[in-house]
Design a protein around this motif. Structure first.
Motif, mmCIF file in Angstrom:
data_model
loop_
_atom_site.group_PDB
_atom_site.id
_atom_site.type_symbol
_atom_site.label_atom_id
_atom_site.label_comp_id
_atom_site.label_asym_id
_atom_site.label_seq_id
_atom_site.Cartn_x
_atom_site.Cartn_y
_atom_site.Cartn_z
ATOM 1 N N ALA A 272 0.848 -1.191 0.000
ATOM 2 C CA ALA A 272 0.000 0.000 0.000
ATOM 3 C C ALA A 272 0.884 1.241 0.000
ATOM 4 O O ALA A 272 1.900 1.293 0.700
ATOM 5 C CB ALA A 272 -0.928 0.010 1.217
ATOM 6 N N VAL A 273 0.508 2.243 -0.789
ATOM 7 C CA VAL A 273 1.286 3.472 -0.948
ATOM 8 C C VAL A 273 0.445 4.643 -0.450
ATOM 9 O O VAL A 273 -0.757 4.708 -0.708
ATOM 10 C CB VAL A 273 1.687 3.686 -2.419
ATOM 11 N N ASP A 274 1.095 5.544 0.257
ATOM 12 C CA ASP A 274 0.402 6.740 0.747
ATOM 13 C C ASP A 274 1.427 7.839 0.956
ATOM 14 O O ASP A 274 2.633 7.584 1.090
ATOM 15 C CB ASP A 274 -0.330 6.452 2.056
ATOM 16 N N GLY A 275 0.926 9.070 1.007
ATOM 17 C CA GLY A 275 1.779 10.230 1.237
ATOM 18 C C GLY A 275 1.324 10.990 2.465
ATOM 19 O O GLY A 275 0.150 10.940 2.850
ATOM 20 N N THR A 276 2.244 11.683 3.089
ATOM 21 C CA THR A 276 1.935 12.500 4.251
ATOM 22 C C THR A 276 2.745 13.782 4.182
ATOM 23 O O THR A 276 3.897 13.774 3.722
ATOM 24 C CB THR A 276 2.218 11.734 5.561
ATOM 25 N N THR A 419 5.481 6.794 1.290
ATOM 26 C CA THR A 419 5.875 5.508 1.867
ATOM 27 C C THR A 419 5.127 4.386 1.167
ATOM 28 O O THR A 419 3.948 4.535 0.806
ATOM 29 C CB THR A 419 5.568 5.443 3.376
ATOM 30 N N ALA A 420 5.815 3.270 0.984
ATOM 31 C CA ALA A 420 5.212 2.034 0.490
ATOM 32 C C ALA A 420 5.406 0.976 1.563
ATOM 33 O O ALA A 420 6.540 0.690 1.971
ATOM 34 C CB ALA A 420 5.862 1.594 -0.828
ATOM 35 N N VAL A 421 4.301 0.401 2.045
ATOM 36 C CA VAL A 421 4.320 -0.476 3.214
ATOM 37 C C VAL A 421 3.874 -1.865 2.811
ATOM 38 O O VAL A 421 2.863 -2.033 2.113
ATOM 39 C CB VAL A 421 3.410 0.086 4.334
#
Length: 572
Positions: A272-276, A419-421
């Motif tokens: 899962a990819v997300d930005g902060t 980030t990619a988790v």
């Protein structure tokens, strides 16, 4: 007299050397024990008699020992075998039987007479207070010194995070750090890179990002003292080491991710990819809008011209005086003007890039045009090509940061951290950073970063609606991994998508309608948003310490590396 001499020769040795030696030992032991009698003596007659008896026994014992060490002839040795052994046995038995009362009596005298031992009065008072307490406590003597050196390995419990970080760093390749010091030369002896890396990683893993705070904690934190092993680098040393080895520290992130995969903590099945948004190391008071820049630029030019005119008039009036340097006010205003002009140039360059991405070009006369240059319908643009809006701002402290909207609704100079988790143990397998607030173009970058680092692509990549982008989906269509990107917020009805104009977006809409696609996307939030929350809430990392996008990108990987080590230690 003759009879006395005969008695001494018969019972205490036949030679005068033996007699003198034995007498010296007897006198020495007697004097020592007399001193002890005076030291431990009490007011009762029984205690004094016991001490005197001890002195007599000690004197005889001293004589026996003297005989043992200096038998002059066979007769002396024979006498020791009978008389010496008997006296030693009697003395040993008596002393052992009286040892406990003597120790108790000595403690009482120490407690009652603080002059007996210098510097022990406070300890004696605490001991006497403890004896009067009705509650029984574990022994507590804060002034007690260690008689033997202690081992640092006993300071922390087994399985502590510091031990895990130390073992992990020892297994990593630190040759890139050592290469910087391989040339030698005339300089101070540097600290060992392994120690510095352990201290920095543990500091970031426990929420200590400031080099000053880290240097202070080296004296106060037991775990950091264990990792430093008696070294206490100053805050400037820690800061310089981090600044000089940003690339090497970023390389450690890759090594740790590979190590986690070898340990089975990373499966690359579901990512899962997300930005902060993370605040930059820039003050809002050291920023200026484009409109204010133009106004300040004009004002400064007028002030500089007026000051130069005043300086010329002063020079003419004082032509016979020695020449003066340019006034400090002129230099200060010129420096300020140069900074404003450079900031304006940065904003204009950014605006030109943004306008070009929207299809605009030089000389379009603010009219919308097709890619071939022919006019098309639409409202005229408000600004010329490459001219920012008056409200656009830039920072003087960190010019590469951008104004971005925060989760609380405010706007701050920030960076967009990606980030990619991995879904297996929520290990961050890729960490990138951009100065663009939008996530729409970052999904191919994250997938390429995973492929470059691990040499393999994940099975499925999940992303929210912020990553919706036709060009990005087209790039990822050639990859061997499944990509699931939301096309809008949950609970809102999606408009019909033109399959001819946006074929890849339409294909994604069909994938999201399937049961498997919906089930996979439901897991996205639980996989990726938790690590971002841990970084900000558990580690407390809400603002970068460094400035400039390259340094900030390396620091972001250092933060993700620290979080990975905490996760790996929890699963170890």
């Amino acid at each position: 007299m003759a009879e006395l001499i005969k008695f001494l020769r018969t019972n205490f040795g036949s030679h005068w050397v033996t007699q003198i030696f034995c007498s010296m030992f007897a006198a020495l032991f007697g004097a020592t024990l007399l001193l002890l009698c005076w030291f431990f003596g009490g007011e009762s007659t029984i205690a004094i008699a016991q001490n005197v008896l001890i002195c007599l026994v000690g004197s005889l014992l001293g004589w026996a020992i003297g005989m043992f060490f200096s038998p002059f002839d066979k007769d002396d040795s024979t006498r020791f075998e009978y008389l010496g052994k008997s006296i030693a046995a009697f003395a040993s038995g008596y002393v052992l039987s009286k040892a406990e009362p003597l120790i108790s009596d000595a403690m009482e005298r120490i407690l009652k007479d603080p002059r007996s031992l210098r510097g022990r009065s406070q300890l004696a008072e605490r001991l006497s207070d403890n004896r009067r307490m009705t509650t029984s406590y574990q022994p507590y003597y804060p002034d007690q010194a260690h008689l033997l050196p202690v081992s640092a390995a006993d300071w922390l419990p087994e399985g502590h995070l510091a031990y895990f970080i130390a073992d992990t760093v020892e297994s990593l390749d630190l040759s890139a750090f050592h290469a910087r010091y391989a040339k030698g030369g005339p300089r101070n002896q540097p600290f060992h890179p392994a120690m510095m890396v352990k201290v920095l990683l543990y500091g970031y893993a426990t929420g200590v990002f400031s080099s000053r705070k880290l240097a202070k904690r080296l004296h106060e934190d037991v775990a950091l003292r264990v990792l430093a092993a008696g070294n206490f680098p100053a805050h400037r040393t820690l800061s310089d080491f981090r600044a000089l080895h940003l690339a090497e520290l970023s390389g450690l992130f890759v090594q740790v991710v590979k190590l986690a995969r070898e340990c089975g903590l990373v499966k690359l099945g579901l990512i899962a990819v997300d930005g902060t948004k993370v605040k930059a190391n820039a003050s809002r008071h050291k920023a200026m809008s484009y409109g204010r820049m133009e106004q300040a630029e004009a004002e400064l030019k007028q002030q500089i011209a007026a000051l130069l005119e005043r300086a010329r008039a002063t020079d003419a009036a004082e032509s016979n005086e020695p020449e003066h340097d340019l006034p400090a006010e002129i230099a200060r205003r010129e420096q300020r003007l140069a900074a404003i002009e450079a900031a304006k140039a940065r904003l204009e360059a950014q605006q030109r890039e943004a306008d070009a991405a929207r299809g605009r070009h030089e000389g379009d006369e603010r009219k919308p045009r097709h890619p071939d240059g022919t006019p098309r319908r639409g409202k005229r643009f408000k600004r010329d090509f490459g001219v920012p809006e008056d409200s656009d701002q830039t920072s003087f402290t960190d010019p590469q940061s951008r104004i971005m909207k925060q989760a609380n609704g405010g706007f701050e100079h920030s960076y967009n951290a990606q980030t990619a988790v991995d879904a297996e143990r929520q290990i961050i397998v890729a960490a990138e950073l951009t100065d663009c607030a939008a996530d729409s173009g970052q999904l191919p970058v994250m997938v390429e970063a995973m492929e470059r680092m691990l040499g393999a692509l994940p099975g499925t990549v999940l992303a929210d609606a912020g990553y919706r982008n036709e060009a990005a989906l087209e790039v990822l269509a050639d990859k061997s991994c499944d990509v699931i990107v939301a096309l809008g917020r949950e609970g809102r009805e999606q408009t019909r998508i033109d399959a001819e104009k946006y074929p890849y977006t339409a294909k994604m809409a069909e994938s999201l309608k399937s049961t498997d696609g919906q089930a996979a996307y439901r897991r996205r939030k639980a996989i990726v948003e938790a690590p971002n929350g841990w970084i900000k809430s558990v580690l407390g990392f809400r603002q970068f310490s460094l400035r400039g996008i390259q340094k900030v990108r390396a620091e972001w990987k250092l933060v993700c590396l620290a979080l990975n080590l905490r996760r790996m230690a929890a699963w170890a």
